[in-house]
Design an enzyme around this catalytic site. Structure first.
Site, short mmCIF file in Angstrom:
data_model
loop_
_atom_site.label_atom_id
_atom_site.label_comp_id
_atom_site.label_asym_id
_atom_site.label_seq_id
_atom_site.Cartn_x
_atom_site.Cartn_y
_atom_site.Cartn_z
N ASP A 37 0.85 -1.19 0.00
CA ASP A 37 0.00 0.00 0.00
C ASP A 37 0.89 1.24 0.00
OD1 ASP A 37 0.96 0.03 2.67
OD2 ASP A 37 -0.81 -1.09 3.32
N ASP A 44 1.54 4.95 1.65
CA ASP A 44 1.27 5.89 2.74
C ASP A 44 1.92 7.23 2.42
OD1 ASP A 44 -0.09 3.96 4.21
OD2 ASP A 44 1.76 3.22 5.09
N ASP A 97 9.88 3.57 13.00
CA ASP A 97 10.53 2.46 13.68
C ASP A 97 11.92 2.12 13.11
OD1 ASP A 97 9.24 1.48 11.39
OD2 ASP A 97 8.12 -0.09 12.43
P1 ATP Z 1 3.91 -3.02 5.00
O1 ATP Z 1 4.59 -3.45 3.77
O2 ATP Z 1 3.61 -4.14 5.91
O3 ATP Z 1 2.75 -2.09 4.78
P2 ATP Z 1 5.05 -0.69 6.23
O4 ATP Z 1 6.47 -0.36 6.61
O5 ATP Z 1 4.41 0.21 5.23
O6 ATP Z 1 5.04 -2.19 5.78
P3 ATP Z 1 2.88 -0.01 7.95
O7 ATP Z 1 2.35 -0.74 9.11
O8 ATP Z 1 2.05 0.18 6.75
O9 ATP Z 1 4.24 -0.72 7.57
O10 ATP Z 1 3.36 1.41 8.49
C1 ATP Z 1 3.76 2.46 7.63
C2 ATP Z 1 4.94 3.20 8.25
O11 ATP Z 1 4.55 3.79 9.49
C3 ATP Z 1 6.13 2.34 8.57
O12 ATP Z 1 6.96 2.15 7.47
C4 ATP Z 1 6.81 3.14 9.66
O13 ATP Z 1 7.54 4.20 9.11
C5 ATP Z 1 5.63 3.73 10.41
N1 ATP Z 1 5.23 2.87 11.54
C6 ATP Z 1 4.26 1.92 11.54
N2 ATP Z 1 4.15 1.33 12.73
C7 ATP Z 1 5.06 1.90 13.52
C8 ATP Z 1 5.45 1.73 14.88
N3 ATP Z 1 4.85 0.82 15.65
N4 ATP Z 1 6.44 2.52 15.38
C9 ATP Z 1 7.02 3.47 14.60
N5 ATP Z 1 6.71 3.66 13.31
C10 ATP Z 1 5.75 2.90 12.77
MG MG Z 2 2.41 0.12 4.56
#
Ligand code: ATP
Ligand code: MG
Length: 439
Positions: A64, A66, A144
């Protein structure tokens, strides 16, 4: 990607120009681009961030997209008709395009940088309230992992790297930003996220980050059950269930999610239930790779089967009829499991049917078998039986008998290719971060 994105020591980010990175607009969702351009045209900053940038830099297809911006959620809502604001702890804007949701988050800061009234940390160091907006730089440092803190800037298509994420990406290293112990204490779910990302990306966890995981695993006990359920879906329904199961056990995290299962695993006999779970995870991954539906009901049925069997055996020894013992054992085990992790009824009910049908599948022959065949949960229960046979819990011949029986009675067979229809999967997409994925 080969370019170095190393940050210098002045606090300035590394900015990698478009000519030196592979992120192309052709690979970004047109809806995400629409949002980015509209923010820009209205005079705001607009950046793609998180997994979207990370995965594009790695040449993978993002799950996705963001977006991070300096516009406040109310500003975002004014710009988009198809927008709703969500989240109480931290407000986010969701811009809706049919089934695609583009999440737009306002830059926000970590604790020290702002007045402590807006940010609260409990005695374990966990963030319990977090509602301050910040700058792009602050937003980068509250994320994170370094590889999750890269920004693709829509004004000049450059990638902005405050935390050394590009170098870590090139080296295949997952590293928490800042002091790892502090960051895990702030939000223990980051331990689960670490596991999920290393298995999916084929990375290794940086030793400084890694060494805290086992010692802090117990902090997951304080995470709300609904959030753990969401994380469990991401861990086991994303195509890497087996790898995640093994990595979670390696870091002592699995027992935080499934304590009863972990206890059964501790006294496994002839590799049961380990084999059952491993085969179950492997099958799940294969189904996902083949684009077949998977359901949490089946996964939970696999994880909790051994605790249920053990409990049912105890109840039977106490004089209960087998079916009654299985019913009661199911209720008890579910009641204990949901203290740790939510399990909505729409999954626990079919899970119990899968378990109950195991008793009926053991009694083959006659008209009863035809009735079992017509049961709406037959297919899932049969798959579960095959798994048990594979793991050596039931004779292979029993599974084979039901395989043959279905071929002889094709008219009785349910149309659907269970475990469940695809619509279950689609309808029940975990509401991302609705229970607090971001910190
Ligand atoms: P995915 O491919 O699973 O979507 P993602 O890295 O995009 O991986 P998301 O859960 O969609 O993960 O979160 C988007 C972003 O928000 C992360 O890349 C990170 O920068 C931030 N983020 C999400 N959860 C946390 C957390 N618990 N602590 C700090 N930052 C977070
Ligand atoms: Mg994501």
């Amino acid at each position: 990607m080969s370019q170095s994105g190393s940050t210098n020591n002045t606090g300035e980010p590394a900015v990698i120009p478009r000519s030196r990175h592979p992120v192309s607009r052709a690979n970004i969702s047109p809806n995400a681009l629409k949002v980015l351009y509209r923010l820009k045209d209205a005079g705001y900053q607009g950046h793609l961030v998180g997994g979207g940038v990370r995965d594009l830099l790695l040449g993978r297809e993002p799950k996705d997209f963001d977006i991070a911006t300096d516009a406040h959620p109310e500003d975002v809502r004014r710009l988009f008709r198809n927008c709703r604001l969500i989240g109480r702890r931290f407000r986010l804007a969701h811009v809706l395009f049919g089934r695609e949701v583009i999440e737009v988050a306002t830059f926000r800061a970590r604790q020290e940088s702002r007045d402590s009234a807006a940010r609260h940390v409990d005695e374990d160091g966990r963030i319990v309230r977090d509602n301050v907006y910040g700058t792009l730089e602050e937003d980068a440092f509250r994320r994170d992992f370094t590889v999750n803190a890269l920004y693709y800037n829509i004004t000049d298509f450059s990638v902005i790297d405050y935390a050394g994420g590009v170098d870590d990406l090139n080296a295949g290293v997952l590293r928490l930003i800042g002091d790892p112990e502090t960051r895990f204490r702030e939000d223990p779910v980051r331990m689960l996220r670490a596991v999920r990302f290393v298995t999916k990306l084929g990375f290794r966890i940086h030793p400084d980050t890694e060494r805290h995981i086992t010692e802090l695993a117990g902090l997951l006990a304080d995470i709300p059950p609904a959030r753990l359920f969401d994380e469990m879906l991401k861990l086991f329904m994303g195509g890497y269930a087996l790898a995640n199961f093994e990595a979670l056990r390696h870091y002592n995290l699995f027992g935080q999610l499934f304590p009863l299962t972990e206890r059964s695993l501790a006294h496994e006999q002839e590799h049961f239930p380990l084999t059952l779970i491993s085969h179950g995870m492997d099958n799940t991954d294969k189904r996902i790779a083949a684009d077949k539906p998977v359901t949490p009901a089946f996964l939970f049925a696999v994880f909790l089967w051994q605790p249920v069997r053990e409990r049912a055996a105890q109840l039977e020894a106490g004089g209960q009829h087998p079916a009654q013992a299985m019913q009661h054992a199911g209720s008890q085990i579910i009641a204990e499991q949901v203290k740790v992790m939510s399990l909505p009824k729409r999954f626990s009910l079919p899970m119990r049917e899968i378990w109950m049908l195991q008793l009926r599948l053991a009694n083959k022959g006659g008209r009863r078998s035809l009735r079992v065949l017509a049961h709406p949960r037959f297919r899932a229960a049969y798959d579960f039986l095959l798994l048990r046979a594979q793991a050596g819990e039931e004779p292979e011949a029993l599974g084979q008998w039901w395989t043959d029986f279905q071929e002889q009675n094709p008219q009785q067979r349910e149309q659907e290719d269970s475990p469940t229809r695809p619509k279950t999967r689609r309808r029940r997409r975990p509401r991302r971060r609705a229970t607090g994925g971001g910190a």
